[in-house]
Design an enzyme around this catalytic site. Structure first.
Site, PDB file in Angstrom:
ATOM      1  N   PRO A   1       0.785  -1.233   0.000  1.00 44.50           N
ATOM      2  CA  PRO A   1       0.000   0.000   0.000  1.00 44.50           C
ATOM      3  C   PRO A   1       0.817   1.284   0.000  1.00 44.50           C
ATOM      4  CG  PRO A   1      -0.791  -1.495   1.690  1.00 44.50           C
ATOM      5  CD  PRO A   1       0.383  -2.154   1.058  1.00 44.50           C
ATOM      6  N   ASN A   2       0.365   2.213  -0.798  1.00 41.14           N
ATOM      7  CA  ASN A   2       0.898   3.577  -0.894  1.00 41.14           C
ATOM      8  C   ASN A   2       2.250   3.687  -1.592  1.00 41.14           C
ATOM      9  OD1 ASN A   2      -1.338   4.773   0.554  1.00 41.14           O
ATOM     10  ND2 ASN A   2      -0.478   3.831   2.397  1.00 41.14           N
TER      11      ASN A   2
ATOM     12  N   ARG B   1       5.126  10.893  -2.644  1.00 39.82           N
ATOM     13  CA  ARG B   1       4.715  10.692  -1.266  1.00 39.82           C
ATOM     14  C   ARG B   1       5.857  11.047  -0.312  1.00 39.82           C
ATOM     15  NH1 ARG B   1       4.527   4.701   1.486  1.00 39.82           N
ATOM     16  NH2 ARG B   1       3.615   5.363   3.450  1.00 39.82           N
TER      17      ARG B   1
ATOM     18  N   TYR C   1      10.821   9.211   1.739  1.00 39.48           N
ATOM     19  CA  TYR C   1      10.923   8.117   0.760  1.00 39.48           C
ATOM     20  C   TYR C   1      11.687   8.479  -0.509  1.00 39.48           C
ATOM     21  CZ  TYR C   1       7.423   6.126   3.869  1.00 39.48           C
ATOM     22  OH  TYR C   1       6.776   5.643   4.978  1.00 39.48           O
TER      23      TYR C   1
ATOM     24  N   ASN D   1       8.213  -5.347   0.010  1.00 37.74           N
ATOM     25  CA  ASN D   1       7.995  -4.196   0.884  1.00 37.74           C
ATOM     26  C   ASN D   1       6.487  -4.089   1.047  1.00 37.74           C
ATOM     27  OD1 ASN D   1       7.688  -1.803   2.222  1.00 37.74           O
ATOM     28  ND2 ASN D   1       9.012  -0.591   0.879  1.00 37.74           N
TER      29      ASN D   1
ATOM     30  N   ALA E   1       2.721  -0.444   5.217  1.00 38.11           N
ATOM     31  CA  ALA E   1       2.157  -0.467   6.574  1.00 38.11           C
ATOM     32  C   ALA E   1       1.633  -1.847   6.962  1.00 38.11           C
ATOM     33  CB  ALA E   1       1.050   0.576   6.684  1.00 38.11           C
TER      34      ALA E   1
ATOM     35  N   HIS F   1       3.327  -4.068   9.585  1.00 34.30           N
ATOM     36  CA  HIS F   1       3.148  -3.900  11.025  1.00 34.30           C
ATOM     37  C   HIS F   1       1.799  -4.431  11.518  1.00 34.30           C
ATOM     38  CE1 HIS F   1       6.461  -1.322  10.037  1.00 34.30           C
ATOM     39  NE2 HIS F   1       5.689  -0.474   9.393  1.00 34.30           N
TER      40      HIS F   1
ATOM     41  N   ASP G   1       1.824 -15.303   7.248  1.00 35.14           N
ATOM     42  CA  ASP G   1       1.483 -16.715   6.998  1.00 35.14           C
ATOM     43  C   ASP G   1       1.761 -17.088   5.545  1.00 35.14           C
ATOM     44  OD1 ASP G   1       0.710 -17.241   9.587  1.00 35.14           O
ATOM     45  OD2 ASP G   1      -1.448 -17.152   9.203  1.00 35.14           O
TER      46      ASP G   1
ATOM     47  N   GLU H   1      12.689  -8.971   3.061  1.00 36.60           N
ATOM     48  CA  GLU H   1      11.868  -7.811   3.432  1.00 36.60           C
ATOM     49  C   GLU H   1      12.693  -6.541   3.237  1.00 36.60           C
ATOM     50  OE1 GLU H   1      11.248  -7.669   7.673  1.00 36.60           O
ATOM     51  OE2 GLU H   1       9.599  -6.245   7.508  1.00 36.60           O
TER      52      GLU H   1
ATOM     53  N   HIS I   1      12.534  -2.166   3.512  1.00 35.90           N
ATOM     54  CA  HIS I   1      11.875  -0.889   3.825  1.00 35.90           C
ATOM     55  C   HIS I   1      12.800   0.241   3.405  1.00 35.90           C
ATOM     56  CE1 HIS I   1       8.633  -2.846   5.801  1.00 35.90           C
ATOM     57  NE2 HIS I   1       9.509  -3.598   6.442  1.00 35.90           N
ATOM     58  N   ILE I   2      12.224   1.197   2.712  1.00 36.81           N
ATOM     59  CA  ILE I   2      13.000   2.324   2.203  1.00 36.81           C
ATOM     60  C   ILE I   2      13.520   3.176   3.358  1.00 36.81           C
ATOM     61  CG2 ILE I   2      12.831   4.445   0.813  1.00 36.81           C
ATOM     62  CD1 ILE I   2      10.524   2.890  -0.718  1.00 36.81           C
ATOM     63  N   SER I   3      12.626   3.464   4.290  1.00 43.78           N
ATOM     64  CA  SER I   3      13.005   4.288   5.439  1.00 43.78           C
ATOM     65  C   SER I   3      13.528   3.397   6.567  1.00 43.78           C
ATOM     66  CB  SER I   3      11.789   5.077   5.931  1.00 43.78           C
ATOM     67  OG  SER I   3      10.797   4.186   6.409  1.00 43.78           O
TER      68      SER I   3
ATOM     69  N   ARG J   1      11.724   5.610  13.506  1.00 44.23           N
ATOM     70  CA  ARG J   1      10.452   6.314  13.286  1.00 44.23           C
ATOM     71  C   ARG J   1       9.474   5.974  14.428  1.00 44.23           C
ATOM     72  NH1 ARG J   1       8.474   5.581   7.330  1.00 44.23           N
ATOM     73  NH2 ARG J   1       7.146   7.295   8.003  1.00 44.23           N
TER      74      ARG J   1
ATOM     75  N   ARG K   1       6.005   1.356  14.014  1.00 42.21           N
ATOM     76  CA  ARG K   1       6.724   0.830  12.837  1.00 42.21           C
ATOM     77  C   ARG K   1       7.880  -0.096  13.232  1.00 42.21           C
ATOM     78  NH1 ARG K   1       4.675   4.075   8.609  1.00 42.21           N
ATOM     79  NH2 ARG K   1       4.149   6.139   9.376  1.00 42.21           N
TER      80      ARG K   1
HETATM   81  C1  DQA Z   1       7.789   1.486   4.518  1.00 40.30           C
HETATM   82  C2  DQA Z   1       7.720   1.733   6.027  1.00 40.30           C
HETATM   83  C3  DQA Z   1       6.306   1.501   6.548  1.00 40.30           C
HETATM   84  O1  DQA Z   1       6.255   1.759   7.941  1.00 40.30           O
HETATM   85  C4  DQA Z   1       5.351   2.459   5.853  1.00 40.30           C
HETATM   86  O2  DQA Z   1       4.030   2.201   6.289  1.00 40.30           O
HETATM   87  C5  DQA Z   1       5.452   2.383   4.378  1.00 40.30           C
HETATM   88  C6  DQA Z   1       6.769   2.320   3.768  1.00 40.30           C
HETATM   89  C7  DQA Z   1       9.181   1.828   3.950  1.00 40.30           C
HETATM   90  O3  DQA Z   1       9.463   1.367   2.848  1.00 40.30           O
HETATM   91  O4  DQA Z   1       9.947   2.556   4.575  1.00 40.30           O
HETATM   92  O5  DQA Z   1       4.449   2.478   3.658  1.00 40.30           O
HETATM   93  O6  DQA Z   1       7.546   0.115   4.267  1.00 40.30           O
END
Ligand code: DQA
Length: 150
Positions: free
Chosen positions: A9-10, A17, A22, A71, A74, A77, A84, A95, A97-99, A104, A108
């Site tokens: 998502p997102n 964004r 990011y 990735n 959200a 979390h 599963d 896995e 994560h960009i940030s 944070r 998270r």
């Molecule tokens: C994220 C970190 C997540 O906490 C956040 O909800 C995202 C992006 C990252 O790539 O840093 O949507 O997965």
């Protein structure tokens, strides 16, 4: 060798964004560059804002791809269902994560996915995807050699 990158998502909004968190680069642009650089890998990309679509993709690719970079945004979390699904498939999953989720907000800091993934890369920006793909392709290469298939 087939490796799939899955964004949740997102992450379709990358480049627009919260660029201070990011970055300013659209993912499609980065992905095209990665494909051109890693020409020995058949690299595919899937993004969805829907948990069910992400589950379906993991079920489909998890039995045919050599590796998956995930990735989950959200959903990392919150989603036991995604954890599963990762546990259910034979493909190794990394896995990303960009940030740096650990510096944070506290919500998270926990990942339901981390325990079922091979490993995690956090906080290295889009570079994290490249490192994950490179690691997966080396891992596949080594295990094929050990099995005598190369
Ligand atoms: C994220 C970190 C997540 O906490 C956040 O909800 C995202 C992006 C990252 O790539 O840093 O949507 O997965």
């Amino acid at each position: 060798m087939k490796i799939l990158i899955i964004n949740g998502p997102n992450l379709n909004l990358l480049g627009r964004r919260e660029p201070e968190i990011y970055g300013a680069r659209p993912f499609d642009d980065f992905f095209r560059e990665l494909q051109a650089q890693l020409h020995h890998v058949s690299l595919e990309y899937f993004q969805s804002n829907h948990e069910g679509a992400l589950l379906d993709k993991l079920h489909e690719a998890g039995f045919e791809a050599d590796g998956i970079v995930l990735n989950a945004g959200a959903l990392t979390h919150t989603s036991i269902a995604l954890a599963d699904a990762v546990a259910a498939i034979p493909a190794p999953v990394v896995e990303v994560h960009i940030s740096n989720v650990h510096n944070r907000e506290p919500f998270r800091h926990h990942s339901y996915l981390a325990a079922t993934c091979e490993g995690s890369i956090v906080g290295l920006g889009l570079e994290g995807y490249r490192l994950a793909v490179e690691w997966l392709s080396r891992r596949v290469h080594i295990s094929r050699k050990l099995e005598g298939n190369e």
